[in-house]
Write an enzyme that holds these catalytic residues in place. Structure first.
Site, PDB file in Angstrom:
ATOM      1  N   HIS A  55     -11.283  -1.433 -28.278  1.00 34.20           N
ATOM      2  CA  HIS A  55     -11.128  -1.399 -26.829  1.00 34.20           C
ATOM      3  C   HIS A  55      -9.839  -0.707 -26.389  1.00 34.20           C
ATOM      4  CE1 HIS A  55      -8.110  -4.679 -26.988  1.00 34.20           C
ATOM      5  NE2 HIS A  55      -8.864  -5.127 -27.981  1.00 34.20           N
ATOM      6  N   ASP A  56      -9.959   0.022 -25.294  1.00 34.02           N
ATOM      7  CA  ASP A  56      -8.823   0.630 -24.594  1.00 34.02           C
ATOM      8  C   ASP A  56      -8.144   1.755 -25.365  1.00 34.02           C
ATOM      9  OD1 ASP A  56      -8.711  -1.236 -22.196  1.00 34.02           O
ATOM     10  OD2 ASP A  56      -8.470  -2.675 -23.822  1.00 34.02           O
ATOM     11  N   GLY A  60      -7.169  -1.998 -30.988  1.00 36.94           N
ATOM     12  CA  GLY A  60      -7.131  -1.827 -29.548  1.00 36.94           C
ATOM     13  C   GLY A  60      -5.876  -1.142 -29.030  1.00 36.94           C
TER      14      GLY A  60
END
Length: 257
Positions: free
Chosen positions: A120-121, A138
């Site tokens: 994520h991200d 992440g």
């Protein structure tokens, strides 16, 4: 549009007519896929995922899934993918979280080899290569023309500068500056990515300047602020050195030294 009869595509998904969807693929309601893309088979694409042109997804990929962050509570986060990327077998890419900017973004012309993971991200630039089983945690930022060797793990919030090279079977826990090669356990820098720079058209003068900068940064015992000043003094007008200097000024987790 060539869609295999076993594929399941939500009626609200937006697929260009040229997209090819193979057997047993599943595409969710909020997915948008642009022209020329191919989903070979058993690929799952879900969430608010926007995919550009001419991307190829091989079998068993999972694209745009909910992230593995325990703070994630079902918020409508996003994944953006550019053009001309290759996602080989079993590659996984997760959407962003509201703790960052709700977005995972992948640029163009990247190669993700078998079983690579992008969490994520993350923000991935262009023309990068992630070999088999690379695990990107992440909030990692990867610039352009970066190569990461197989079975290497990248710690969350790390930043890999353009034209850097991370060897196979390593754990990167610090920022890796542009142009630098690193490897081993524990991971350590071991020179400038000379061959990669030659292939990309860097001049002999540019490469020589980068070798001098590397010695200043890693071999002469300077504090980081001192090293930056000495590198600036090499050539204040060098675009190549400017990229390195900018990176050093904004290091996030501390640079690998």
């Amino acid at each position: 549009m060539a869609i295999h009869p076993t594929a399941i595509i939500d009626s609200n998904a937006n697929l260009d007519p040229s997209v090819e969807v193979g057997p047993y693929c599943v595409i969710g309601a909020d997915v948008s896929i642009d022209e020329g893309c191919v989903l070979t088979s058993h690929v799952v694409v879900k969430g608010q995922t926007r995919i550009g042109k001419n991307n190829h997804f091989y079998q068993f990929g999972s694209i745009g899934e909910d992230c593995q962050d325990k703070k994630y509570a079902g918020e409508p986060t996003q994944l953006e993918i550019g053009d001309n990327n290759v996602f080989r077998e079993s590659v996984t890419v997760h959407r962003g979280t509201i703790q960052d900017d709700s977005l995972t973004r992948i640029g163009s012309h990247n190669l993700f080899m078998v079983n690579a993971h992008v969490a994520h991200d993350c923000k991935i630039g262009d023309n990068n290569i992630f070999a088999n089983n690379v695990a990107v945690a992440g909030h990692v930022h990867v610039d352009d023309y970066v190569i990461v060797g197989g079975n290497t793990g990248i710690h969350q919030f790390c930043h890999l500068g353009s034209h850097s090279f991370a060897g196979a079977g390593c754990l990167l826990t610090k920022d890796l500056p542009p142009y630098v090669m690193a490897g081993g356990n524990p991971m350590a820098p071991f020179g400038i990515n000379t061959e990669g720079l030659k292939r990309r058209g860097f001049s002999k003068d540019d490469i020589m300047q980068l070798r001098r900068a590397y010695k200043i940064l890693y071999r002469q015992g300077h504090k980081l602020s001192e090293a930056i000043a000495h590198i600036k003094a090499l050539d204040a007008n060098s675009v190549t050195l400017a990229l390195l200097i900018e990176f050093l000024h904004k290091d996030n987790r501390g640079i690998l030294r």
